[in-house]
Design a protein around this motif. Sequence first.
Motif, PDB file in Angstrom:
ATOM      1  N   GLY A   1      -7.338 -22.028 -15.977  1.00  0.00           N
ATOM      2  CA  GLY A   1      -6.558 -20.899 -16.476  1.00  0.00           C
ATOM      3  C   GLY A   1      -7.346 -19.734 -17.030  1.00  0.00           C
ATOM      4  N   ARG A   2      -8.655 -19.872 -17.167  1.00  0.00           N
ATOM      5  CA  ARG A   2      -9.481 -18.789 -17.698  1.00  0.00           C
ATOM      6  C   ARG A   2     -10.383 -18.240 -16.594  1.00  0.00           C
ATOM      7  NH1 ARG A   2      -9.912 -17.418 -22.506  1.00  0.00           N
ATOM      8  NH2 ARG A   2      -9.376 -18.529 -24.369  1.00  0.00           N
ATOM      9  N   PRO A   3     -10.453 -16.920 -16.468  1.00  0.00           N
ATOM     10  CA  PRO A   3     -11.380 -16.356 -15.491  1.00  0.00           C
ATOM     11  C   PRO A   3     -12.819 -16.641 -15.915  1.00  0.00           C
ATOM     12  CG  PRO A   3     -10.339 -14.619 -16.793  1.00  0.00           C
ATOM     13  CD  PRO A   3      -9.717 -15.899 -17.204  1.00  0.00           C
ATOM     14  N   VAL A   4     -13.681 -16.923 -14.937  1.00  0.00           N
ATOM     15  CA  VAL A   4     -15.096 -17.201 -15.199  1.00  0.00           C
ATOM     16  C   VAL A   4     -15.949 -16.473 -14.167  1.00  0.00           C
ATOM     17  CG1 VAL A   4     -14.705 -19.449 -16.290  1.00  0.00           C
ATOM     18  CG2 VAL A   4     -15.066 -19.330 -13.823  1.00  0.00           C
ATOM     19  N   GLY A   5     -17.202 -16.243 -14.537  1.00  0.00           N
ATOM     20  CA  GLY A   5     -18.137 -15.648 -13.595  1.00  0.00           C
ATOM     21  C   GLY A   5     -17.802 -14.217 -13.227  1.00  0.00           C
ATOM     22  N   LEU A   6     -18.135 -13.855 -12.003  1.00  0.00           N
ATOM     23  CA  LEU A   6     -17.976 -12.482 -11.519  1.00  0.00           C
ATOM     24  C   LEU A   6     -16.639 -12.302 -10.813  1.00  0.00           C
ATOM     25  CD1 LEU A   6     -19.242  -9.678 -11.045  1.00  0.00           C
ATOM     26  CD2 LEU A   6     -20.168 -10.594  -8.908  1.00  0.00           C
ATOM     27  N   TRP A   7     -15.911 -11.263 -11.211  1.00  0.00           N
ATOM     28  CA  TRP A   7     -14.665 -10.869 -10.556  1.00  0.00           C
ATOM     29  C   TRP A   7     -14.842  -9.472  -9.990  1.00  0.00           C
ATOM     30  CZ3 TRP A   7      -9.703 -12.985 -10.000  1.00  0.00           C
ATOM     31  CH2 TRP A   7      -9.590 -14.297 -10.456  1.00  0.00           C
ATOM     32  N   ARG A   8     -14.272  -9.252  -8.823  1.00  0.00           N
ATOM     33  CA  ARG A   8     -14.296  -7.925  -8.186  1.00  0.00           C
ATOM     34  C   ARG A   8     -12.858  -7.467  -7.976  1.00  0.00           C
ATOM     35  NH1 ARG A   8     -18.610 -10.647  -5.775  1.00  0.00           N
ATOM     36  NH2 ARG A   8     -20.555  -9.496  -5.852  1.00  0.00           N
ATOM     37  N   TYR A   9     -12.597  -6.179  -8.265  1.00  0.00           N
ATOM     38  CA  TYR A   9     -11.282  -5.576  -8.101  1.00  0.00           C
ATOM     39  C   TYR A   9     -11.414  -4.375  -7.179  1.00  0.00           C
ATOM     40  CZ  TYR A   9      -9.913  -8.450 -12.033  1.00  0.00           C
ATOM     41  OH  TYR A   9      -9.647  -9.517 -12.842  1.00  0.00           O
ATOM     42  N   TYR A  10     -10.460  -4.240  -6.259  1.00  0.00           N
ATOM     43  CA  TYR A  10     -10.513  -3.200  -5.240  1.00  0.00           C
ATOM     44  C   TYR A  10      -9.278  -2.307  -5.312  1.00  0.00           C
ATOM     45  CZ  TYR A  10     -14.029  -6.382  -3.449  1.00  0.00           C
ATOM     46  OH  TYR A  10     -15.127  -7.183  -3.338  1.00  0.00           O
ATOM     47  N   THR A  11      -9.417  -1.099  -4.774  1.00  0.00           N
ATOM     48  CA  THR A  11      -8.273  -0.204  -4.635  1.00  0.00           C
ATOM     49  C   THR A  11      -7.531  -0.589  -3.356  1.00  0.00           C
ATOM     50  OG1 THR A  11      -9.437   1.414  -3.278  1.00  0.00           O
ATOM     51  CG2 THR A  11      -9.615   1.670  -5.693  1.00  0.00           C
ATOM     52  N   PRO A  12      -6.302  -0.094  -3.162  1.00  0.00           N
ATOM     53  CA  PRO A  12      -5.608  -0.370  -1.898  1.00  0.00           C
ATOM     54  C   PRO A  12      -6.394   0.113  -0.670  1.00  0.00           C
ATOM     55  CG  PRO A  12      -4.041   0.379  -3.520  1.00  0.00           C
ATOM     56  CD  PRO A  12      -5.419   0.559  -4.132  1.00  0.00           C
ATOM     57  N   ALA A  13      -7.285   1.112  -0.859  1.00  0.00           N
ATOM     58  CA  ALA A  13      -8.130   1.602   0.237  1.00  0.00           C
ATOM     59  C   ALA A  13      -9.383   0.748   0.414  1.00  0.00           C
ATOM     60  CB  ALA A  13      -8.525   3.055  -0.014  1.00  0.00           C
ATOM     61  N   GLN A  14      -9.487  -0.375  -0.334  1.00  0.00           N
ATOM     62  CA  GLN A  14     -10.583  -1.335  -0.258  1.00  0.00           C
ATOM     63  C   GLN A  14     -11.904  -0.824  -0.807  1.00  0.00           C
ATOM     64  OE1 GLN A  14      -9.817  -4.895   0.874  1.00  0.00           O
ATOM     65  NE2 GLN A  14      -8.350  -3.645  -0.228  1.00  0.00           N
TER      66      GLN A  14
END
Length: 136
Positions: free
Chosen positions: A48-61
């Motif tokens: 339930g907890r985020p760990v490590g590296l997360w990447r977030y993108y726009t709808p245009a990728q």
Amino acid sequence: MLVASCTSLPVGHARNRYDAKGQRHGYWQEYFDAAEMHVANRGRYRHGRPVGLWRYYTPAQQLERKERYLRIPAGQLSITYYHPNGQIARQGRAQYVLRPDGAQFYWFGEWKRYSAIGRAEASEYYVNGQLLHKNQ
């Protein structure tokens, strides 16, 4: 600044998994579309907890931001936001707080800011999510 509350995007990857308590666990990926062509975010959860590296993108990728969850001190993460051209826009730290109504992030300390061409701009300083001042 209270940055965000974690809310699920409408479309999760079919391979996303939950642990025995129903909490997100393992590799996780969400999409902007049901066809799973446009990734919204990707990373890992541990019970339930985020760990490590997360990447977030726009709808245009385009890469919007990266979040790296730190083991020590627990609950803290470093965040890098990007300009649409891929240059770093701002970098700093946040505190991750998991509450019954959802997760919240509070910025703290120095946040370095950069122009779209990579030039350093005035830093901002936060305490418990509140902007204290900018260096001119």
